[in-house]
Design an enzyme around this catalytic site. Structure first.
Site, PDB file in Angstrom:
ATOM      1  N   LYS A 180       0.821  -1.184   0.000  1.00 21.56           N
ATOM      2  CA  LYS A 180       0.000   0.000   0.000  1.00 21.56           C
ATOM      3  C   LYS A 180       0.867   1.251   0.000  1.00 21.56           C
ATOM      4  O   LYS A 180       0.399   2.352  -0.284  1.00 21.56           O
ATOM      5  CB  LYS A 180      -0.874   0.036   1.276  1.00 21.56           C
ATOM      6  N   GLU A 236       7.546   2.071  -6.451  1.00 24.95           N
ATOM      7  CA  GLU A 236       7.681   1.683  -5.045  1.00 24.95           C
ATOM      8  C   GLU A 236       7.781   2.917  -4.159  1.00 24.95           C
ATOM      9  O   GLU A 236       8.203   3.984  -4.619  1.00 24.95           O
ATOM     10  CB  GLU A 236       8.957   0.838  -4.857  1.00 24.95           C
ATOM     11  N   ASP A 240      14.648  -0.522   0.393  1.00 22.06           N
ATOM     12  CA  ASP A 240      15.456  -0.666   1.607  1.00 22.06           C
ATOM     13  C   ASP A 240      16.569  -1.681   1.321  1.00 22.06           C
ATOM     14  O   ASP A 240      17.622  -1.336   0.803  1.00 22.06           O
ATOM     15  CB  ASP A 240      14.524  -1.101   2.729  1.00 22.06           C
ATOM     16  N   ASP A 301       3.932   3.643   6.347  1.00 20.30           N
ATOM     17  CA  ASP A 301       3.275   3.454   7.633  1.00 20.30           C
ATOM     18  C   ASP A 301       4.218   2.969   8.728  1.00 20.30           C
ATOM     19  O   ASP A 301       5.331   2.526   8.466  1.00 20.30           O
ATOM     20  CB  ASP A 301       2.165   2.409   7.491  1.00 20.30           C
ATOM     21  N   ARG A 307       0.162   6.906   7.253  1.00 22.04           N
ATOM     22  CA  ARG A 307       0.254   6.957   5.787  1.00 22.04           C
ATOM     23  C   ARG A 307      -0.281   8.278   5.255  1.00 22.04           C
ATOM     24  O   ARG A 307       0.093   8.722   4.169  1.00 22.04           O
ATOM     25  CB  ARG A 307      -0.577   5.826   5.166  1.00 22.04           C
TER      26      ARG A 307
HETATM   27  P1  5GP Z   1      13.064  -3.978   0.922  1.00 21.89           P
HETATM   28  O1  5GP Z   1      12.482  -5.205   0.328  1.00 21.89           O
HETATM   29  O2  5GP Z   1      13.678  -3.038  -0.093  1.00 21.89           O
HETATM   30  O3  5GP Z   1      13.996  -4.267   2.062  1.00 21.89           O
HETATM   31  O4  5GP Z   1      11.888  -3.230   1.629  1.00 21.89           O
HETATM   32  C1  5GP Z   1      10.954  -2.499   0.932  1.00 21.89           C
HETATM   33  C2  5GP Z   1       9.698  -2.349   1.761  1.00 21.89           C
HETATM   34  O5  5GP Z   1       9.999  -2.254   3.141  1.00 21.89           O
HETATM   35  C3  5GP Z   1       8.998  -1.060   1.421  1.00 21.89           C
HETATM   36  O6  5GP Z   1       8.090  -1.230   0.372  1.00 21.89           O
HETATM   37  C4  5GP Z   1       8.326  -0.723   2.719  1.00 21.89           C
HETATM   38  O7  5GP Z   1       7.090  -1.370   2.781  1.00 21.89           O
HETATM   39  C5  5GP Z   1       9.218  -1.313   3.780  1.00 21.89           C
HETATM   40  N1  5GP Z   1      10.119  -0.310   4.384  1.00 21.89           N
HETATM   41  C6  5GP Z   1      11.457  -0.245   4.304  1.00 21.89           C
HETATM   42  N2  5GP Z   1      11.965   0.809   4.961  1.00 21.89           N
HETATM   43  C7  5GP Z   1      10.903   1.431   5.486  1.00 21.89           C
HETATM   44  C8  5GP Z   1      10.750   2.643   6.279  1.00 21.89           C
HETATM   45  O8  5GP Z   1      11.691   3.364   6.631  1.00 21.89           O
HETATM   46  N3  5GP Z   1       9.482   2.969   6.613  1.00 21.89           N
HETATM   47  C9  5GP Z   1       8.392   2.237   6.252  1.00 21.89           C
HETATM   48  N4  5GP Z   1       7.195   2.653   6.680  1.00 21.89           N
HETATM   49  N5  5GP Z   1       8.494   1.112   5.508  1.00 21.89           N
HETATM   50  C10 5GP Z   1       9.728   0.730   5.135  1.00 21.89           C
END
Ligand code: 5GP
Length: 319
Positions: A180, A236, A240, A301, A307
């Site tokens: 979301k 996206e 992260d 979130d 959000r």
């Molecule tokens: P990745 O797979 O790149 O490690 O993580 C991506 C997902 O992690 C993002 O779409 C998000 O949902 C969540 N995420 C990563 N860092 C953050 C952050 O600082 N805040 C929030 N709310 N979600 C995060």
């Protein structure tokens, strides 16, 4: 050295204007002397008010004919025409609110600091401005520093929209929002693209109520579109570890699209350079995010909350 000493402000009546500027706005009455008009011979007054300690004052000038009376409160045609700077925004805003000053909107934080618009007794619009560290601060103690303001985000999204518009000229890209978190970004980005575009949404499992990555990517809702032959842009909120984006790029690439590119509002710094082999390239990147900050707002979130914040702020788990 020179400075602007006085600016005339047309008023209907000296005493009501003095009362407003002194009692409500907190200005000082610097001078109030009787005078005679050199043109008409009528009695008038030389009335100067000034914010305490300020150099520039306002000459409260009583309107003396129909043209001047018509301009009272509209000297700048409805635009903000006067700018009051304070060292302590929160204190000034609170004092003026208690004094009954009309503010036309809640204070907002911009890249240059805090700002709010207020009106005088005739409807003249003023900005109250103050440094970034003097604001009222968000009421919720979980909301930390504002990292990207509403205005900064809007400007960056407009730029990304222009880039995508140029890069996809003559094609109809399929924008895929990863729900979301990217919902808000997607809504703004798609309207910043000037040309044909289609949209679809994907939902994947995220961190749930926790703030640590599980590394698990699970499709909860798949695309409605067949991506074969399409120019797909994955949208996206934040990259992260890059696991989510990597998984989605691979998955979509296996379905025969003409192209797959990636767009993320935020890219965590550690996700660049240092990332493991197979790191996904982000073609359209909004902002770099410091490695440590967990952020909320503009779609992102913490436990499904925040959000709806119009800016991106750091999250404070235990205030
Ligand atoms: P990745 O797979 O790149 O490690 O993580 C991506 C997902 O992690 C993002 O779409 C998000 O949902 C969540 N995420 C990563 N860092 C953050 C952050 O600082 N805040 C929030 N709310 N979600 C995060």
């Amino acid at each position: 050295m020179s400075h602007i000493d006085l600016v005339s402000l047309l008023v209907e009546d000296y005493d009501e204007a003095i009362a407003f500027y002194v009692e409500k706005a907190g200005f000082e009455l610097v001078e109030d002397s009787p005078e005679t008009s050199s043109v008409t011979g009528d009695p008038k007054r030389w009335v100067v008010v000034r914010p305490p300690g300020a150099q520039t004052g306002l000459l409260l000038a009583r309107a003396s004919d129909d043209a001047q009376r018509a301009a009272v409160g509209r000297q700048t045609g409805g635009r903000v025409g006067l700018f009051l700077h304070t060292d302590d925004f929160a204190a000034a805003h609170q004092r003026m609110t208690e004094a009954g000053i009309r503010f036309t909107q809640p204070p907002r934080q911009e890249a240059y600091g805090w700002v709010v618009v207020w009106e005088d007794l005739y409807g003249n619009r003023w900005d109250l401005l103050g440094p970034a560290d003097s604001g009222p601060g968000p009421a919720d103690p979980h909301i930390g520093e504002i990292l990207f303001s509403q205005t900064q985000i809007a400007a960056r999204v407009a730029e990304l929209g222009r880039q995508i518009t140029a890069d996809y000229a003559g094609r109809t890209p399929l924008l895929v929002s990863v729900l979301k978190g990217s919902l808000v970004f997607m809504a703004d980005l798609m309207r910043a693209i000037d040309g044909p575009a289609e949209i679809d949404v994907l939902a994947v499992s995220s961190y749930g109520a926790a703030t640590k990555s599980s590394g698990v990517v699970r499709i909860i809702k798949d695309l409605d579109h067949d991506v074969a032959g399409r120019d797909v842009i994955l949208v996206e909120d934040i990259v992260d570890s890059g696991l989510t984006m990597r998984y989605l790029v691979d998955r979509l690439s296996s379905q025969g699209p003409a192209s797959v590119s990636t767009c993320a509002l935020l890219v965590r710094e550690a996700a660049h350079g240092g990332q493991s082999e197979g790191a996904v390239t982000i073609d359209y990147e909004g902002f770099r995010l410091p490695a440590s900050a967990f952020v909320i707002g503009y779609g992102l979130d913490a436990g499904q909350l925040y959000r709806n914040l119009p800016y991106v702020a750091s999250y404070i788990p235990q205030p």
